[in-house]
Design a protein around this motif. Structure first.
Motif, mmCIF file in Angstrom:
data_model
loop_
_atom_site.group_PDB
_atom_site.id
_atom_site.type_symbol
_atom_site.label_atom_id
_atom_site.label_comp_id
_atom_site.label_asym_id
_atom_site.label_seq_id
_atom_site.Cartn_x
_atom_site.Cartn_y
_atom_site.Cartn_z
ATOM 1 N N PRO A 61 0.767 -1.176 0.156
ATOM 2 C CA PRO A 61 0.009 -0.023 0.008
ATOM 3 C C PRO A 61 0.856 1.304 -0.090
ATOM 4 O O PRO A 61 0.304 2.299 -0.397
ATOM 5 C CB PRO A 61 -0.738 0.015 1.339
ATOM 6 C CG PRO A 61 -0.260 -1.143 2.000
ATOM 7 C CD PRO A 61 0.346 -2.047 1.344
ATOM 8 N N ASP A 62 2.196 1.242 0.334
ATOM 9 C CA ASP A 62 3.011 2.555 0.395
ATOM 10 C C ASP A 62 3.687 2.576 -1.008
ATOM 11 O O ASP A 62 4.339 3.632 -1.076
ATOM 12 C CB ASP A 62 3.810 2.361 1.475
ATOM 13 C CG ASP A 62 5.032 1.049 1.098
ATOM 14 O OD1 ASP A 62 4.331 0.032 0.716
ATOM 15 O OD2 ASP A 62 5.948 1.143 1.803
ATOM 16 N N HIS A 63 3.385 1.482 -1.909
ATOM 17 C CA HIS A 63 4.071 1.688 -3.344
ATOM 18 C C HIS A 63 3.382 2.788 -4.174
ATOM 19 O O HIS A 63 1.853 2.933 -4.109
ATOM 20 C CB HIS A 63 4.061 0.391 -3.866
ATOM 21 C CG HIS A 63 5.395 -0.347 -3.403
ATOM 22 N ND1 HIS A 63 6.106 -1.389 -3.902
ATOM 23 C CD2 HIS A 63 5.889 -0.216 -2.080
ATOM 24 C CE1 HIS A 63 6.851 -1.812 -3.367
ATOM 25 N NE2 HIS A 63 6.708 -1.398 -2.140
ATOM 26 N N GLY A 64 3.997 3.420 -4.832
ATOM 27 C CA GLY A 64 3.305 4.265 -6.184
ATOM 28 C C GLY A 64 2.872 3.408 -7.220
ATOM 29 O O GLY A 64 3.312 2.075 -7.282
ATOM 30 N N VAL A 65 2.138 3.962 -8.089
ATOM 31 C CA VAL A 65 1.669 3.154 -9.434
ATOM 32 C C VAL A 65 1.575 4.181 -10.478
ATOM 33 O O VAL A 65 1.142 5.306 -10.407
ATOM 34 C CB VAL A 65 0.565 2.497 -9.282
ATOM 35 C CG1 VAL A 65 0.075 1.733 -10.611
ATOM 36 C CG2 VAL A 65 0.162 1.488 -7.999
ATOM 37 N N VAL A 66 2.189 3.909 -11.664
ATOM 38 C CA VAL A 66 2.012 4.584 -12.842
ATOM 39 C C VAL A 66 1.583 3.704 -14.000
ATOM 40 O O VAL A 66 2.239 2.815 -14.240
ATOM 41 C CB VAL A 66 3.134 5.500 -13.445
ATOM 42 C CG1 VAL A 66 3.072 6.191 -14.717
ATOM 43 C CG2 VAL A 66 3.573 6.368 -12.242
ATOM 44 N N GLY A 67 0.354 4.086 -14.473
ATOM 45 C CA GLY A 67 -0.122 3.159 -15.622
ATOM 46 C C GLY A 67 -0.793 4.112 -16.828
ATOM 47 O O GLY A 67 -1.078 5.040 -16.649
ATOM 48 N N GLU A 68 -0.589 3.288 -17.884
ATOM 49 C CA GLU A 68 -1.085 3.729 -19.233
ATOM 50 C C GLU A 68 -2.751 4.383 -19.180
ATOM 51 O O GLU A 68 -2.818 5.296 -19.505
ATOM 52 C CB GLU A 68 -0.732 2.891 -20.534
ATOM 53 C CG GLU A 68 -1.184 3.817 -21.450
ATOM 54 C CD GLU A 68 -1.037 2.721 -22.862
ATOM 55 O OE1 GLU A 68 -1.096 3.489 -23.946
ATOM 56 O OE2 GLU A 68 -0.771 1.693 -22.732
ATOM 57 N N GLU A 69 -3.701 3.466 -18.684
ATOM 58 C CA GLU A 69 -4.656 3.747 -18.553
ATOM 59 C C GLU A 69 -5.387 4.738 -17.348
ATOM 60 O O GLU A 69 -6.123 5.365 -17.546
ATOM 61 C CB GLU A 69 -5.599 2.451 -18.608
ATOM 62 C CG GLU A 69 -5.057 1.486 -19.808
ATOM 63 C CD GLU A 69 -4.991 1.974 -21.190
ATOM 64 O OE1 GLU A 69 -6.179 2.909 -21.343
ATOM 65 O OE2 GLU A 69 -4.498 1.733 -21.942
ATOM 66 N N ASP A 76 5.908 9.516 -6.753
ATOM 67 C CA ASP A 76 7.042 10.155 -6.191
ATOM 68 C C ASP A 76 7.479 9.285 -4.995
ATOM 69 O O ASP A 76 8.399 9.513 -4.183
ATOM 70 C CB ASP A 76 7.033 11.693 -5.694
ATOM 71 C CG ASP A 76 7.000 12.770 -6.589
ATOM 72 O OD1 ASP A 76 7.458 12.449 -7.727
ATOM 73 O OD2 ASP A 76 6.294 13.477 -6.522
ATOM 74 N N ALA A 77 6.773 7.998 -4.757
ATOM 75 C CA ALA A 77 7.006 7.184 -3.564
ATOM 76 C C ALA A 77 8.708 6.488 -3.850
ATOM 77 O O ALA A 77 8.831 6.598 -4.958
ATOM 78 C CB ALA A 77 6.017 6.018 -3.873
ATOM 79 N N GLU A 78 9.048 5.902 -2.893
ATOM 80 C CA GLU A 78 10.236 5.264 -2.969
ATOM 81 C C GLU A 78 10.366 4.146 -4.171
ATOM 82 O O GLU A 78 11.193 3.830 -4.958
ATOM 83 C CB GLU A 78 10.642 4.655 -1.648
ATOM 84 C CG GLU A 78 12.031 3.925 -1.691
ATOM 85 C CD GLU A 78 12.597 3.388 -0.351
ATOM 86 O OE1 GLU A 78 13.632 3.186 -0.240
ATOM 87 O OE2 GLU A 78 11.635 3.710 0.714
ATOM 88 N N TRP A 79 9.276 3.386 -4.004
ATOM 89 C CA TRP A 79 8.897 2.284 -4.910
ATOM 90 C C TRP A 79 7.777 2.741 -5.793
ATOM 91 O O TRP A 79 6.760 3.013 -5.159
ATOM 92 C CB TRP A 79 8.857 0.799 -4.007
ATOM 93 C CG TRP A 79 9.800 0.464 -3.210
ATOM 94 C CD1 TRP A 79 10.107 0.811 -2.063
ATOM 95 C CD2 TRP A 79 11.012 -0.288 -3.650
ATOM 96 N NE1 TRP A 79 11.121 0.303 -1.405
ATOM 97 C CE2 TRP A 79 11.960 -0.341 -2.379
ATOM 98 C CE3 TRP A 79 11.507 -0.935 -4.561
ATOM 99 C CZ2 TRP A 79 12.996 -1.156 -2.338
ATOM 100 C CZ3 TRP A 79 12.439 -1.595 -4.847
ATOM 101 C CH2 TRP A 79 13.350 -1.917 -3.739
ATOM 102 N N LEU A 105 9.209 -1.950 -11.916
ATOM 103 C CA LEU A 105 9.403 -1.254 -10.873
ATOM 104 C C LEU A 105 10.689 -0.590 -10.540
ATOM 105 O O LEU A 105 11.667 -1.015 -10.936
ATOM 106 C CB LEU A 105 9.439 -2.541 -9.637
ATOM 107 C CG LEU A 105 9.693 -2.040 -8.030
ATOM 108 C CD1 LEU A 105 8.478 -1.291 -7.641
ATOM 109 C CD2 LEU A 105 9.930 -3.454 -7.299
ATOM 110 N N THR A 106 10.439 0.504 -10.200
ATOM 111 C CA THR A 106 11.605 1.717 -10.004
ATOM 112 C C THR A 106 11.708 1.822 -8.478
ATOM 113 O O THR A 106 10.692 1.718 -7.583
ATOM 114 C CB THR A 106 11.043 2.974 -10.634
ATOM 115 O OG1 THR A 106 10.015 3.729 -9.887
ATOM 116 C CG2 THR A 106 10.715 2.845 -12.022
ATOM 117 N N HIS A 107 13.030 1.905 -8.099
ATOM 118 C CA HIS A 107 13.330 2.242 -6.597
ATOM 119 C C HIS A 107 14.039 3.644 -6.727
ATOM 120 O O HIS A 107 15.157 3.791 -7.419
ATOM 121 C CB HIS A 107 14.288 1.233 -6.080
ATOM 122 C CG HIS A 107 14.693 1.685 -4.729
ATOM 123 N ND1 HIS A 107 16.023 1.718 -4.454
ATOM 124 C CD2 HIS A 107 14.013 1.750 -3.460
ATOM 125 C CE1 HIS A 107 16.134 2.029 -2.903
ATOM 126 N NE2 HIS A 107 14.674 1.881 -2.466
#
Length: 261
Positions: A61-69, A76-79, A105-107
């Motif tokens: 729940p603390d991870h960010g998400v970037v998606g096309e749709e 700007d989250a760490e993960w 996944l980016t860190h």
């Protein structure tokens, strides 16, 4: 295999549960493009991304998400997970098994895990801290790029030369004229073949972060290199050069660099 790599495989499985039942079944494609530029989206794109987002939210729940749709959530989250649920929607609509689901996944902004999944072929090409592998049809096989120090001997690819404009197209044509063989229309599957040692170079332009983030992690884990057309870290202009043997980088950049300088 790290926990994040294993989770990328689980995301691929969840996405496949949405996309596969809709493949070759007449899924309706809406056009989200500008007038005169067909840019399809289907319920497979939207449903698969939604399913992956739900799993990420419940697991990390603390991870960010970037998606096309569905855009960015805590970018700007760490993960941050970067998702393209159906890369190659045109292939999907045409019934061609060259579309993929891209999971990156980016860190702290750097791609560290990447998966290219083709569920109809039951293949997931996965790269991360533990290396690169192809998980397919009950097998888990290490993969690596191959040696190819000369552009004259290289097998190269791009999705479609029509994506290039102006000087970009001239640069692509020059690289293609030098290489041994060029294959078109593979979308992100070409990068999986590069990571597996079958293709040596892929050049593209106008890619979005969800198009290339997973590919960077996969190709680098397999021993390859990914840069922009100036030889730098890929960025928002979307110009990507991926090579299996770093000896090809400067040979290709001699031409590509002139198109953007």
């Amino acid at each position: 295999m790290t926990a994040h790599e294993a989770f990328a495989l689980e995301l691929a499985r969840v996405a496949a549960g949405v996309t596969l039942p809709l493949f070759r079944t007449g899924a309706v494609a809406e056009d989200k493009g500008e007038p005169g530029a067909f840019d399809p989206v289907t319920e497979a794109d939207r449903g698969a991304e939604a399913a992956m987002r739900r799993l990420i939210e419940s697991t990390f729940p603390d991870h960010g998400v970037v998606g096309e749709e569905y855009g960015a959530d805590r970018p700007d989250a760490e993960w941050v997970w970067v998702l393209d649920p159906v890369d190659g929607t045109r292939a999907f609509v045409a019934g061609l098994p060259l579309w993929t689901t891209l999971i990156g996944l980016t860190h702290q902004g750097r791609p560290v895990v990447g998966a290219v999944a083709q569920p109809y072929l039951d293949e997931v090409f996965l790269g991360g801290p533990s290396g690169a592998r192809c998980v397919a049809r009950g097998t888990d096989t290490p993969i690596a790029t191959r040696a190819c120090p000369r552009l004259n001997d290289a097998v190269i690819s791009t999705t479609d030369p029509d994506i290039f404009t102006g000087a970009e197209l001239g640069a692509w044509r020059q690289v293609r004229a030098t290489a041994r063989l060029a294959r078109l229309g593979c979308d992100a599957y070409a990068y999986a073949m590069l990571a597996s040692g079958h293709i040596d170079l892929v050049a593209e332009t106008a890619l979005k972060p969800w198009d290339w983030t997973a590919l960077v992690a996969l190709v680098e884990a397999a021993g390859g290199t990914v840069t922009d057309w100036l030889g730098n870290t890929p960025k928002d202009d979307g110009r990507i050069l991926a090579v299996g043997d770093d000896a090809l980088t400067e040979q290709a950049l001699l031409t590509l660099r002139r198109a953007v300088s």
